[in-house]
Write an enzyme that holds these catalytic residues in place. Structure first.
Site, PDB file in Angstrom:
ATOM      1  N   TYR A 134       0.835  -1.206   0.000  1.00 32.37           N
ATOM      2  CA  TYR A 134       0.000   0.000   0.000  1.00 32.37           C
ATOM      3  C   TYR A 134       0.870   1.256   0.000  1.00 32.37           C
ATOM      4  O   TYR A 134       1.791   1.405   0.799  1.00 32.37           O
ATOM      5  CB  TYR A 134      -0.918   0.026   1.232  1.00 32.37           C
ATOM      6  CG  TYR A 134      -1.721   1.296   1.357  1.00 32.37           C
ATOM      7  CD1 TYR A 134      -2.811   1.522   0.523  1.00 32.37           C
ATOM      8  CD2 TYR A 134      -1.381   2.274   2.289  1.00 32.37           C
ATOM      9  CE1 TYR A 134      -3.558   2.698   0.615  1.00 32.37           C
ATOM     10  CE2 TYR A 134      -2.121   3.450   2.391  1.00 32.37           C
ATOM     11  CZ  TYR A 134      -3.191   3.655   1.548  1.00 32.37           C
ATOM     12  OH  TYR A 134      -3.923   4.811   1.641  1.00 32.37           O
ATOM     13  N   HIS A 158      -4.642  16.064  -2.737  1.00 30.33           N
ATOM     14  CA  HIS A 158      -4.982  16.185  -1.323  1.00 30.33           C
ATOM     15  C   HIS A 158      -4.835  17.612  -0.798  1.00 30.33           C
ATOM     16  O   HIS A 158      -5.315  17.917   0.298  1.00 30.33           O
ATOM     17  CB  HIS A 158      -4.123  15.227  -0.487  1.00 30.33           C
ATOM     18  CG  HIS A 158      -4.583  13.803  -0.569  1.00 30.33           C
ATOM     19  ND1 HIS A 158      -4.761  13.143  -1.756  1.00 30.33           N
ATOM     20  CD2 HIS A 158      -4.908  12.907   0.411  1.00 30.33           C
ATOM     21  CE1 HIS A 158      -5.175  11.904  -1.525  1.00 30.33           C
ATOM     22  NE2 HIS A 158      -5.282  11.738  -0.217  1.00 30.33           N
ATOM     23  N   ASN A 212       0.659  11.758   5.904  1.00 29.10           N
ATOM     24  CA  ASN A 212      -0.094  10.791   6.694  1.00 29.10           C
ATOM     25  C   ASN A 212       0.337  10.877   8.153  1.00 29.10           C
ATOM     26  O   ASN A 212       1.304  10.247   8.559  1.00 29.10           O
ATOM     27  CB  ASN A 212       0.164   9.380   6.156  1.00 29.10           C
ATOM     28  CG  ASN A 212      -1.080   8.514   6.238  1.00 29.10           C
ATOM     29  OD1 ASN A 212      -1.818   8.601   7.200  1.00 29.10           O
ATOM     30  ND2 ASN A 212      -1.292   7.702   5.220  1.00 29.10           N
ATOM     31  N   TYR A 255     -20.308  30.510  45.555  1.00 30.96           N
ATOM     32  CA  TYR A 255     -19.540  29.425  44.927  1.00 30.96           C
ATOM     33  C   TYR A 255     -18.458  29.953  43.997  1.00 30.96           C
ATOM     34  O   TYR A 255     -17.369  29.398  43.918  1.00 30.96           O
ATOM     35  CB  TYR A 255     -20.482  28.525  44.119  1.00 30.96           C
ATOM     36  CG  TYR A 255     -21.336  27.575  44.934  1.00 30.96           C
ATOM     37  CD1 TYR A 255     -21.414  27.668  46.315  1.00 30.96           C
ATOM     38  CD2 TYR A 255     -22.064  26.589  44.302  1.00 30.96           C
ATOM     39  CE1 TYR A 255     -22.202  26.800  47.042  1.00 30.96           C
ATOM     40  CE2 TYR A 255     -22.863  25.704  45.015  1.00 30.96           C
ATOM     41  CZ  TYR A 255     -22.937  25.821  46.393  1.00 30.96           C
ATOM     42  OH  TYR A 255     -23.720  24.957  47.097  1.00 30.96           O
ATOM     43  N   ARG A 265     -15.699  30.824  46.538  1.00 33.64           N
ATOM     44  CA  ARG A 265     -15.238  29.750  47.409  1.00 33.64           C
ATOM     45  C   ARG A 265     -14.771  28.521  46.630  1.00 33.64           C
ATOM     46  O   ARG A 265     -13.868  27.793  47.067  1.00 33.64           O
ATOM     47  CB  ARG A 265     -16.380  29.382  48.360  1.00 33.64           C
ATOM     48  CG  ARG A 265     -16.065  28.335  49.378  1.00 33.64           C
ATOM     49  CD  ARG A 265     -17.121  28.225  50.467  1.00 33.64           C
ATOM     50  NE  ARG A 265     -18.449  28.660  50.098  1.00 33.64           N
ATOM     51  CZ  ARG A 265     -19.537  27.893  50.165  1.00 33.64           C
ATOM     52  NH1 ARG A 265     -19.436  26.631  50.540  1.00 33.64           N
ATOM     53  NH2 ARG A 265     -20.720  28.377  49.844  1.00 33.64           N
ATOM     54  N   PHE A 303      -2.387   6.675  12.566  1.00 37.28           N
ATOM     55  CA  PHE A 303      -2.636   8.047  12.132  1.00 37.28           C
ATOM     56  C   PHE A 303      -3.940   8.609  12.681  1.00 37.28           C
ATOM     57  O   PHE A 303      -4.202   9.805  12.573  1.00 37.28           O
ATOM     58  CB  PHE A 303      -2.704   8.089  10.596  1.00 37.28           C
ATOM     59  CG  PHE A 303      -3.629   7.041  10.033  1.00 37.28           C
ATOM     60  CD1 PHE A 303      -5.000   7.165  10.137  1.00 37.28           C
ATOM     61  CD2 PHE A 303      -3.113   5.905   9.437  1.00 37.28           C
ATOM     62  CE1 PHE A 303      -5.850   6.188   9.637  1.00 37.28           C
ATOM     63  CE2 PHE A 303      -3.955   4.926   8.933  1.00 37.28           C
ATOM     64  CZ  PHE A 303      -5.328   5.070   9.038  1.00 37.28           C
ATOM     65  N   GLU A 316     -12.604   5.036   4.818  1.00 38.96           N
ATOM     66  CA  GLU A 316     -12.289   5.792   6.027  1.00 38.96           C
ATOM     67  C   GLU A 316     -13.629   6.137   6.695  1.00 38.96           C
ATOM     68  O   GLU A 316     -14.119   7.261   6.613  1.00 38.96           O
ATOM     69  CB  GLU A 316     -11.476   7.028   5.665  1.00 38.96           C
ATOM     70  CG  GLU A 316     -10.135   6.642   5.031  1.00 38.96           C
ATOM     71  CD  GLU A 316      -9.380   7.801   4.428  1.00 38.96           C
ATOM     72  OE1 GLU A 316      -9.841   8.955   4.560  1.00 38.96           O
ATOM     73  OE2 GLU A 316      -8.326   7.563   3.810  1.00 38.96           O
TER      74      GLU A 316
END
Length: 512
Positions: free
Chosen positions: A54, A84, A197, A283, A286, A331, A417
């Site tokens: 791959y 990309h 990646n 609150y 404190r 990844f 994915e």
């Protein structure tokens, strides 16, 4: 100029800050070059053997089963980067891009990516020549890491894409390389994939945010103490024995800070033995250590996650020393996405409780005899009324931003994915929450100082005196209304900076 050396074991958080914000020069250690060369030899051997692997001899994502002919594998890597680099929107800040490039060089330097040393050196050259790729804010799902943002960085290595100058303008990437005397990179098999990646963008943002949050959480203790002092609050709830019985470490640290900041104050002494004084503070006063302390503990968790990621191999596939090339899911940005989301929630609440103290300081019915909206002449003058409006609006925005990004997976790549981390989005909004927290603490600083000034002739604590002296330089003394926006901007700079903290620490000792 300081220098950061990238070792086969990676870099430290301080290294990332030095490069991202301090413009440190970067070197690759000789041992790093050797580790990458050994990893590359394995990839070259796979290519010669013709094995299907791959990213080396196949396509990507849903095209992983598509075989690529040897003569087209370099073309494959270049096409990958171009396709990309598909982000849109405003450019990411220079410091984020610099952190991302250093971390990608670090990832390659670990020796499990199968790239030539020249690839990591090309990233280092961009850093050392102050060339910042234009990386759009939208594009990453934190799926196979930060694919689109890293691809925009890689485009410049190819002599393409865009770069960002310090004025915010965009220029041609190839021209930037030529002006620096650098040559475009010709990618070999797997090298395009190795450049994009990984989790480097979200990790870089998380590391920068952790550094900022650590300072802001300390400043939150400072502004809380100033507000408590101005409202004639008690220092008794911050005594150490009351926190040792609920042993959350961050809570003990914040309580110790606030208790120390409230000492040596004639304002505090004025009501210490007053039986008519409130038995319990609200609150927001404190419980300040319980909220800020929980945020500190969340910060510690985020630091541990980022520390582990800094020594992690997040590429895919990875090249193992025994010659295997294996696909992984390292990844995936879930660890970083969760940490960023958790820290955003914590920071949002630190800001929310600060705004509640501001509202109390401004309310004539609850501020223990301070004038309405901290104006000596309320009615004609509105004092800090609208500053609290601003704070309330920011708190509301932070609540929206505290909604976790990491639960919002959207499947992509033809369902290959099918679960993504949204870690990039989580880290981006964390940075916005922290910027908003800076504004909220700035409003509390202004309000608390006004309250301390209005307690005269009683004198505040050493911390209070330092704060009054600092704020009076740009906000003056109580009186007629002033143009508030410049004062709020100046107060933001004080909160984000280190000078007031240093002045206080010179009086009371180091704050944690």
């Amino acid at each position: 100029m300081p220098t950061v050396t990238v070792q086969p074991t990676g870099v430290s958080p301080a290294d990332v800050l030095a490069v991202a914000r301090g413009d440190a020069q970067v070197l690759l250690a000789d041992s790093t070059v050797a580790a990458m060369a050994a990893s590359r030899a394995i990839v070259d051997g796979i290519e010669r053997a013709g094995r299907p692997v791959y990213g080396v001899s196949t396509g990507f994502g849903a095209l992983a089963n598509t075989s690529i002919a040897p003569e087209r594998r370099s073309e494959l890597q270049h096409a990958l980067i171009r396709s990309h680099a598909a982000g849109v929107g405003a450019p990411m800040p220079r410091e984020v891009v610099r952190a991302m490039m250093l971390l990608r060089a670090r990832s390659l330097a670990l020796g499990h990516s199968g790239v030539r040393p020249v690839v990591a050196q090309a990233l280092v050259d961009l850093l050392n020549h102050d060339i910042t790729p234009w990386v759009p804010e939208h594009g990453s799902l934190g799926a196979s890491g930060d694919l689109a943002p890293l691809a925009h960085c890689a485009m410049v290595l190819l002599g393409e894409g865009w770069v960002l100058d310090k004025s915010g303008a965009r220029h041609d990437g190839g021209e930037a390389l030529r002006r620096a005397g650098l040559r475009p990179l010709e990618l070999a098999a797997k090298e395009g994939l190795a450049l994009i990646n990984g989790t480097d963008g979200m990790l870089g943002m998380l590391l920068l945010a952790i550094h900022d949050a650590a300072h802001l959480f300390t400043m939150a203790d400072v502004t809380a103490a100033l507000g408590i002092e101005a409202m004639l609050g008690s220092d008794r709830p911050f005594r150490p024995e009351l926190h040792s019985i609920r042993p959350h470490p961050g809570q003990a640290v914040s309580a110790a800070n606030i208790h120390r900041l409230l000492q040596s104050s004639s304002i505090m002494d004025s009501h210490r033995d007053d039986l008519a004084h409130a038995v319990q503070d609200a609150y927001s006063m404190r419980c300040a250590p319980q909220v800020a302390g929980a945020a500190r503990d969340t910060l510690s968790f985020a630091e541990s996650v980022a520390g582990r990621e800094l020594v992690s191999v997040v590429d895919n596939p990875v090249v193992l020393p025994d010659g295997r090339v294996e696909s992984t899911g390292n990844f995936h940005g879930a660890p970083l996405g969760f940490a960023a989301d958790f820290l955003a929630i914590a920071a949002a609440e630190v800001g929310a409780i600060a705004e509640r103290r501001v509202d109390r300081l401004l309310d004539v019915c609850r501020s223990r005899e301070l004038p309405a909206f901290l104006s000596p002449d309320p009615g004609v003058n509105s004092g800090l009324m609208i500053a609290q409006y601003t704070a309330a609006g920011i708190v509301a925005e932070n609540r929206r931003l505290a909604s976790p990004a990491s639960v919002d997976s959207v499947p992509t790549s033809g369902m290959q994915e099918d679960h993504v981390s949204m870690g990039w989005a989580a880290a981006r909004k964390l940075r916005t929450v922290l910027d908003n927290l800076t504004s909220l603490l700035a409003v509390e600083l202004l309000a608390a100082v006004r309250g301390l000034q209005l307690r005269a002739p009683l004198t505040p604590s050493p911390a209070g005196r330092a704060a009054v002296e600092t704020v009076a330089r740009f906000a003056g003394e109580p009186g007629p209304d002033i143009f508030l926006a410049p004062a709020m901007e100046a107060a933001r700079a004080v909160v984000a900076g280190r000078d007031l903290r240093a002045a206080i620490e010179s009086e009371v000792g180091p704050l944690a």
